[in-house]
Design a protein around this motif. Structure first.
Motif, PDB file in Angstrom:
ATOM      1  N   ALA A 102      -5.923 -69.940 -44.407  1.00  0.00           N
ATOM      2  CA  ALA A 102      -6.193 -68.516 -44.208  1.00  0.00           C
ATOM      3  C   ALA A 102      -6.713 -67.891 -45.497  1.00  0.00           C
ATOM      4  O   ALA A 102      -7.653 -67.076 -45.486  1.00  0.00           O
ATOM      5  N   GLU A 103      -6.111 -68.274 -46.627  1.00  0.00           N
ATOM      6  CA  GLU A 103      -6.573 -67.777 -47.925  1.00  0.00           C
ATOM      7  C   GLU A 103      -8.000 -68.237 -48.216  1.00  0.00           C
ATOM      8  O   GLU A 103      -8.833 -67.460 -48.710  1.00  0.00           O
ATOM      9  N   ALA A 104      -8.295 -69.494 -47.924  1.00  0.00           N
ATOM     10  CA  ALA A 104      -9.636 -70.021 -48.198  1.00  0.00           C
ATOM     11  C   ALA A 104     -10.686 -69.260 -47.402  1.00  0.00           C
ATOM     12  O   ALA A 104     -11.765 -68.936 -47.928  1.00  0.00           O
ATOM     13  N   ILE A 105     -10.381 -68.961 -46.147  1.00  0.00           N
ATOM     14  CA  ILE A 105     -11.323 -68.183 -45.326  1.00  0.00           C
ATOM     15  C   ILE A 105     -11.462 -66.776 -45.877  1.00  0.00           C
ATOM     16  O   ILE A 105     -12.573 -66.257 -46.026  1.00  0.00           O
ATOM     17  N   LEU A 106     -10.330 -66.152 -46.197  1.00  0.00           N
ATOM     18  CA  LEU A 106     -10.367 -64.774 -46.689  1.00  0.00           C
ATOM     19  C   LEU A 106     -11.178 -64.654 -47.975  1.00  0.00           C
ATOM     20  O   LEU A 106     -12.022 -63.755 -48.113  1.00  0.00           O
ATOM     21  N   PHE A 107     -10.961 -65.575 -48.918  1.00  0.00           N
ATOM     22  CA  PHE A 107     -11.638 -65.445 -50.203  1.00  0.00           C
ATOM     23  C   PHE A 107     -13.052 -66.018 -50.188  1.00  0.00           C
ATOM     24  O   PHE A 107     -13.820 -65.790 -51.124  1.00  0.00           O
ATOM     25  N   SER A 108     -13.424 -66.715 -49.125  1.00  0.00           N
ATOM     26  CA  SER A 108     -14.840 -67.035 -48.939  1.00  0.00           C
ATOM     27  C   SER A 108     -15.607 -65.768 -48.578  1.00  0.00           C
ATOM     28  O   SER A 108     -16.819 -65.680 -48.789  1.00  0.00           O
ATOM     29  N   ILE A 109     -14.886 -64.766 -48.053  1.00  0.00           N
ATOM     30  CA  ILE A 109     -15.492 -63.472 -47.711  1.00  0.00           C
ATOM     31  C   ILE A 109     -15.333 -62.481 -48.856  1.00  0.00           C
ATOM     32  O   ILE A 109     -16.297 -61.826 -49.272  1.00  0.00           O
ATOM     33  N   PHE A 110     -14.102 -62.369 -49.395  1.00  0.00           N
ATOM     34  CA  PHE A 110     -13.811 -61.363 -50.418  1.00  0.00           C
ATOM     35  C   PHE A 110     -14.073 -61.849 -51.844  1.00  0.00           C
ATOM     36  O   PHE A 110     -14.229 -61.033 -52.753  1.00  0.00           O
ATOM     37  N   GLY A 111     -14.086 -63.154 -52.062  1.00  0.00           N
ATOM     38  CA  GLY A 111     -14.204 -63.678 -53.416  1.00  0.00           C
ATOM     39  C   GLY A 111     -15.629 -63.732 -53.905  1.00  0.00           C
ATOM     40  O   GLY A 111     -16.546 -63.146 -53.343  1.00  0.00           O
ATOM     41  N   GLY A 112     -15.833 -64.473 -55.008  1.00  0.00           N
ATOM     42  CA  GLY A 112     -17.160 -64.630 -55.590  1.00  0.00           C
ATOM     43  C   GLY A 112     -17.180 -64.297 -57.065  1.00  0.00           C
ATOM     44  O   GLY A 112     -16.288 -63.602 -57.576  1.00  0.00           O
TER      45      GLY A 112
END
Length: 455
Positions: A102-112
């Protein structure tokens, strides 16, 4: 009554293998002194983590038999979704195989690259997923949360003054505001409902989505009920709902407070974010109605969510940890106070003050616990958090050893044994030595790095 009575009967047992001290020393050497490298059958009492290691109930095992393994639209998913929404009122519930997915999906959107993400304290996989995206995580827990002996009732609280200044400083580079309940890396300490609301208000003030990592939501709700003014007469489900109604997003490892051996979810209210998340899910995890889980897993989690909010269970769960903390304190072993929900945290930096932080006193104590008594714990300190994104190394904010108790797995006699092992180590603790790392990966080194004992 002083005796801790487990609010369940044991219906099935699993044998524990008893190794000699010499055998344990040999196993440690073969694992390069990394406790993650031990075979679980060589561990007497396994307190490495409470994640996915708990015992399922008879009702959960019965629910497993109802699991429907349809690829799309399984009724098991809809029962799971209903159970989640009963406690966490989110519009979209997306199952994943565990919380880090869930974190990996979330930070593929919010991260960078160039992004900055605040939290009370990021745990290891959260920080790892943030850094893997190129973003940077910052910890803004209150000052009391960094003092193991401080008795503040909500040491997991976000420092709202620092968060306000942080959002002012970093502005557009902040994609979201995050908080972890309970604060695992900070000693399993709870966050008050008032602080959750205050953090949410600051996120709204600056136009940022508010994310709750809710892995131990029920334990956190119990502390709110017990310690926060005006909450004593309220039900645990109502307190849980009040926590999550403040959030725009949640990540969840269902291997904690859902009594699952596997599973997790990402829940959101925003339709566009949910669509992006589902697209990522299909690519890496599975179709949105199973998300990498079998139908039987979804059924077990749905049942587990109804059991985790039982107050008799939560009272026993929290009391077990406070009992050990009380007994260790009488022995002179410094521990994080007040007792957390899922684990006992020992202040290894304080207790083994002759070992410098960069020689990993937490690792030294964790190894000694296994060598002396076959207990496997986990270092939460400089090994886990000392390596910086630029490759430098600094001491962690604390050097703790976490003894995380699996749910409904061990009894009070196991707890008494843990205390006795500490009593034996206390006689020789001045002779314990530090360690150096001889090999490590770039991220989350504590899982696979190799150690060598310093002479």
């Amino acid at each position: 009554m002083k005796t801790i009575i487990e609010p369940f009967r044991i219906k099935s047992i699993e044998p524990i293998r008893m190794l000699s001290r010499q055998e344990r020393k040999e196993k440690l050497a073969c694992a390069h002194y990394n406790l993650f490298g031990l075979h679980s059958e060589d561990v007497l009492i396994d307190l490495l983590t409470d994640s996915g290691t708990g015992a399922m109930s008879a009702a959960q095992w019965a629910a497993v038999m109802r699991g429907d393994e349809s690829y799309a639209g399984s009724p098991s998913f809809y029962r799971f979704e209903k159970a989640v929404k009963n406690l966490m009122p989110f519009k979209h519930v997306i199952p994943t195989h565990q919380g880090r997915a869930a974190e990996a999906i979330l930070f593929s959107i919010f991260g960078g690259s160039g992004k900055n993400i605040p939290n009370n304290t990021h745990f290891d996989t959260t920080r790892g997923n943030i850094e893997a995206s190129g973003a940077v995580g910052h910890d803004l827990v209150i000052a009391e949360g960094l003092d193991p002996s401080n008795e503040h009732p909500f040491k997991g609280n976000m420092d709202l003054y620092r968060l306000d200044k942080y959002l002012e400083q970093y502005g557009k580079t902040v994609p979201c505001v995050m908080i972890t309940i309970t604060n695992n890396a900070g000693g399993g300490q709870p966050v008050s409902l008032a602080n959750i609301r205050g953090t949410a208000a600051l996120a709204r003030k600056y136009g940022k989505p508010f994310v709750i990592d809710g892995c131990r939501f029920a334990e956190n709700a119990w502390f709110i009920k017990e310690r926060e003014q005006g909450q004593k007469d309220r039900s645990i489900p109502d307190i849980v709902r009040d926590c999550f109604v403040e959030a725009d997003v949640m990540t969840m490892s269902a291997k904690k407070d859902a009594f699952g051996n596997i599973g997790g979810w990402l829940a959101l209210n925003d339709d566009d974010l949910a669509e992006q998340a589902r697209n990522q899910l299909i690519r890496s995890e599975g179709f949105p109605t199973y998300g990498g889980l079998a139908g039987r897993d979804l059924e077990a989690l749905a049942q587990g969510l109804s059991e985790i909010v039982d107050e008799d269970y939560l009272r026993y769960r929290i009391r077990t940890n406070s009992y050990i903390v009380e007994r260790l304190s009488k022995l002179g072993v410094p521990v994080v106070k007040p007792a957390g929900g899922h684990a006992v945290f020992v202040d290894a930096r304080n207790w083994l003050s002759h070992i410098p932080p960069l020689e990993y006193p937490g690792q030294s104590l964790a190894v000694a616990l296994y060598e002396e008594g076959g207990i496997r714990g986990c270092e939460i300190g400089t090994v886990m958090f000392g390596r910086q994104p630029d490759g430098t190394e600094i001491p962690g904010s604390m050097d703790l050893v976490r003894l995380a108790f699996p749910r409904r797995t061990y009894t009070q006699s196991h707890a008494d044994y843990v205390v006795e092992v500490f009593e034996e180590i206390s006689k020789v603790k001045e002779h314990l030595r530090g360690y150096k790392i001889t090999r490590e990966p770039r991220l989350m080194r504590h899982f696979t790095c190799k150690f060598e004992r310093l002479s």
